[in-house]
Write a protein that holds these residues in place. Structure first.
Motif: not given
Lengths: 245, 245
Positions: A173-183, A206-209, A213-221
């Motif tokens: 998951f991205t950090l934005a997705e994790l933040r959305e869960v918390y929110e 743990l960061p992955t490689d 990707t999608g409509s926003h700029r690529p976000a690390r999983l």
């Protein structure tokens, strides 16, 4: 029938009414994406009662403890029978035992679990099962409103110090997705920069490689550090983790 | 007696054996200062069983849930009856319900509490009650070793994020006294300077104008911020706080 036999029968019947029975109920939390927004709502499945007491009211999934099954097994079984849901992990939440919570004396051992949105599909087609917004429930059967309120309180507390949000996310998951869960759980927006700093400093991710990707700029999983998560279950891990021996 | 009456009696008797009974047990943790050192040991009271099953073995204080009392009330009553202890606050810990944990089917709702050393006096003179070092227990009745192990694990986890050490201290205490409580529970020494920094940064302590004087240099006395503590009890506060209505 002799007088003695009649007296014994009456005494046995009265003894049966004097018995405290044990039930199990389950609170299953998941997230539902609100249409046309980047917010989610905490939702849970309820079952419409088809007999008294409280016929017609919505209630938590559950049922009676069988004499030959453990509490954990009873929670899994009754959840499956009523909703078709089969979470990989149910955690015991609390035992509710107020004297007047049911017309007869019932102690309910309540379990809970978090399900990812893709895991809730199994329950969709069942009659008498519906998913409700946890923040705006109707009047439920028994003390089930109070039970859900307690579960929500524990959920909000728990996200602060544990990896509980993991149960609502895919493995990566991205950090934005994790933040959305918390929110969604906390019911308020969090500052993205502060959130990133706290989470990255906690050592639980743990960061992955890979990147989303999608409509926003690529976000690390990212993924959770499983070693930390397992250690958290403590000495009861073998008992509460379904399917372990 | 008619055949029907006999069959009914037999069925009633068999039904009585098929019943799951509900018991309560309590884990009371306190600290005992080791003679001639500045270390303390986590101790708990156990009651020697005077009847089967497991006659002669030590067990957690407890007893049967009465049909007309809440779980919390049953925990307080049975603890008082067996040990004479009356903590102001008992918290529900976990429900233990393995099928084979007792010769008959028993679900035990376990409560726990922390007592300051000066609060344990009441239990001192009772026959069949002794305080044991939690880290080196004999074989206990039923699954009570497992229950104590779970309670210790929860205790160690909980000191990390809550004000639980409060229950083992007087209302006012020095940072060294607070650190000693943490060291006893965690079973290891903590760096005094790091400990001071973390505790002062947590916002849970309020400094007083008073100092502890004695053989060492005067040390400031602190007390817990009660507002924070009460908020932590959540929506069940009215139920779990003994004596509240």
């Amino acid at each position: 029938m002799t007088r003695t036999a009649t007296a014994s029968l009456a005494s046995a019947a009265s003894a049966a009414e004097d018995v405290t029975r044990v039930a199990v109920s389950t609170v299953i939390f998941s997230l539902r994406r609100d249409p046309g927004s980047d917010c989610s709502t905490v939702v849970l499945p309820l079952v419409r009662r088809t007999r008294d007491p409280h016929e017609g009211l919505w209630a938590l999934p559950g049922g009676w403890l069988d004499i030959a099954e453990s509490l954990d097994a009873a929670a899994s079984r009754t959840l499956g029978e009523t909703t078709g849901l089969a979470p990989s992990y149910l955690e015991q939440l609390y035992a509710f035992g107020a004297v007047d919570r049911s017309p007869t004396r019932v102690v309910s051992i309540v379990y809970w679990a978090l399900l990812r949105p893709d895991e809730v599909e199994g329950s969709k087609d069942l009659e008498n099962v519906e998913w409700f917004d946890a923040a705006s429930l109707p009047r439920l059967a028994f003390d089930h409103n109070e039970i859900v309120e307690y579960a929500l309180w524990r959920l909000r507390n728990k996200v602060g110090y544990s990896r509980i949000a993991h149960g609502l996310l895919a493995d990566e998951f991205t950090l934005a997705e994790l933040r959305e869960v918390y929110e969604s759980i906390l019911g308020r927006r969090l500052d993205p920069a502060n959130f990133r700093r706290q989470v990255e400093g906690s050592g639980t991710l743990l960061p992955t490689d890979r990147f989303r990707t999608g409509s926003h700029r690529p976000a690390r999983l990212y993924r959770y550090n499983r070693d930390v998560e397992l250690a958290d279950l403590g000495p009861l891990a073998g008992f509460v983790r379904k399917g372990s021996s």
